[in-house]
Design an enzyme around this catalytic site. Structure first.
Site, PDB file in Angstrom:
ATOM      1  N   PRO A   2       0.826  -1.208   0.000  1.00 63.53           N
ATOM      2  CA  PRO A   2       0.000   0.000   0.000  1.00 63.53           C
ATOM      3  C   PRO A   2       0.861   1.258   0.000  1.00 63.53           C
ATOM      4  CG  PRO A   2      -0.789  -1.585   1.617  1.00 63.53           C
ATOM      5  CD  PRO A   2       0.536  -2.094   1.128  1.00 63.53           C
ATOM      6  N   GLU A   3       0.571   2.159  -0.937  1.00 67.08           N
ATOM      7  CA  GLU A   3       1.298   3.422  -1.021  1.00 67.08           C
ATOM      8  C   GLU A   3       0.362   4.549  -0.559  1.00 67.08           C
ATOM      9  OE1 GLU A   3       4.400   3.557  -1.554  1.00 67.08           O
ATOM     10  OE2 GLU A   3       4.856   1.611  -2.426  1.00 67.08           O
ATOM     11  N   LYS A  58       2.959   7.157   4.530  1.00 67.19           N
ATOM     12  CA  LYS A  58       2.207   5.904   4.534  1.00 67.19           C
ATOM     13  C   LYS A  58       1.816   5.472   5.946  1.00 67.19           C
ATOM     14  CE  LYS A  58       5.337   3.770   1.987  1.00 67.19           C
ATOM     15  NZ  LYS A  58       5.993   2.699   1.189  1.00 67.19           N
ATOM     16  N   HIS A  93      -4.234 -14.408  10.276  1.00 67.73           N
ATOM     17  CA  HIS A  93      -3.502 -13.167  10.037  1.00 67.73           C
ATOM     18  C   HIS A  93      -4.215 -11.921  10.563  1.00 67.73           C
ATOM     19  CE1 HIS A  93      -0.776 -15.583   7.727  1.00 67.73           C
ATOM     20  NE2 HIS A  93      -1.702 -15.904   6.847  1.00 67.73           N
ATOM     21  N   ARG A 111       1.821 -10.948   5.887  1.00 67.35           N
ATOM     22  CA  ARG A 111       3.287 -11.025   5.902  1.00 67.35           C
ATOM     23  C   ARG A 111       3.911 -10.381   7.141  1.00 67.35           C
ATOM     24  NH1 ARG A 111       6.076 -10.149   0.165  1.00 67.35           N
ATOM     25  NH2 ARG A 111       7.715 -11.154   1.390  1.00 67.35           N
ATOM     26  N   ARG A 156      22.708  15.462  -8.130  1.00 64.89           N
ATOM     27  CA  ARG A 156      22.428  14.044  -7.877  1.00 64.89           C
ATOM     28  C   ARG A 156      22.455  13.271  -9.191  1.00 64.89           C
ATOM     29  NH1 ARG A 156      17.658  13.421  -3.426  1.00 64.89           N
ATOM     30  NH2 ARG A 156      18.255  11.240  -3.746  1.00 64.89           N
ATOM     31  N   ARG A 265      13.495  -2.717  -8.898  1.00 62.62           N
ATOM     32  CA  ARG A 265      12.064  -2.472  -9.095  1.00 62.62           C
ATOM     33  C   ARG A 265      11.786  -2.348 -10.583  1.00 62.62           C
ATOM     34  NH1 ARG A 265      10.093  -0.007  -4.419  1.00 62.62           N
ATOM     35  NH2 ARG A 265       8.022  -0.599  -5.150  1.00 62.62           N
TER      36      ARG A 265
END
Length: 275
Positions: A2-3, A58, A93, A111, A156, A265
């Site tokens: 979840p973002e 988050k 869970h 998890r 950067r 990613r």
């Protein structure tokens, strides 16, 4: 995982139920998530009124008079509002229940990478908590704009996509939303962050806000486990321009979408629309 959109969808679903209500009791069935659940959490929250539910990055911040309990959904966590008269028996869970008079707020996390923490009012403002203090600005705040992105990325060499994901400049732009925002801004994700011009960063800031707002309106993205507080899946992923569309034609120009790996990613982009 979840973002920001998924966490904000959860907050909006929960807040009308819990704000102004008292916690009757807390059932903690699992003492260890990502970090230990505070041993005195149930006692701290008993008979406490929830004053507000906020989001920082988050993290969900539930304020009571004595402090805040902080919830992070981790990779697979969800918070569900369940009517008190029909609460299913807790499954393997289902780790924590906050029990109110007419409903139960249940934290489920297969998890166990999520977290439930406590920050007392005596410890100071919750935004000074070690997990929150170093976070970047909120993408919907006035502080987030192209000038900020441009200023913070000078010199950067990391890619612009990885700079978005880092969370030290702006919070909540996860993998899906970084790819989608960069597409909307017309910026190739492999471009060095320090080489993106101010006008392009201004477009990117607008694209980030628009992408996240669209995702929130669509209930977030459900790739595996995420559901909102009412148990419904999000559907932003069905309308993605590039994410998870490798080899499919770009919705704008028809060029096949490419997939690469950045920082372990998956990244998706259109080689024609993004330069």
């Amino acid at each position: 995982m979840p973002e920001l959109p998924e966490v904000e969808v959860t907050r909006r679903g929960i807040a009308p139920f819990v704000a102004g209500r008292r916690v009757e009791r807390v059932d903690v069935r699992t003492a260890m998530l990502r970090w230990p659940v505070p041993a005195g959490l149930a006692e701290q929250l008993r008979a406490r009124e929830v004053l507000a539910v906020e989001r920082r990055g988050k993290y969900l911040l539930f304020e009571v008079d004595a402090g805040w309990f902080i919830v992070h959904l981790g990779m697979t966590g969800t918070l569900r509002v369940l009517p008190a008269g029909g609460v299913p028996v807790a499954a393997k869970h289902d780790h924590i229940d906050w029990i109110f008079d007419e409903f139960v707020l249940r934290f489920r996390d297969p998890r166990r990478f999520g977290a439930v923490l406590w920050h007392s009012r005596e410890a100071g403002d919750v935004h000074a908590h070690p997990l929150l203090a170093s976070l970047g600005v909120e993408p919907f705040s006035p502080a987030f704009d192209g000038a900020l992105l441009h200023r913070r990325t000078r010199g950067r060499t990391v890619s612009v996509k990885q700079a978005l994901l880092a969370g030290d400049i702006v919070v909540g732009v996860g993998n899906i939303y970084a790819s989608e925002s960069l597409f909307r801004a017309g910026i190739r994700p492999t471009t060095a962050a320090g080489k993106v011009s101010l006008p392009r960063y201004e477009r990117l800031a607008e694209a980030v806000r628009a992408t996240l707002a669209d995702a929130i309106d669509r209930g977030g993205s459900t790739l595996r486990d995420f559901v909102g507080s009412n148990g419904e899946s999000g559907y932003f992923q069905l309308d993605c321009f590039v994410y998870d569309r490798a080899g499919e034609p770009c919705r704008v120009c028809g060029t096949p979408i490419r997939q690469i790996v950045q920082g372990q990613r998956s990244t998706y982009f259109c080689p024609t629309c993004q330069r």
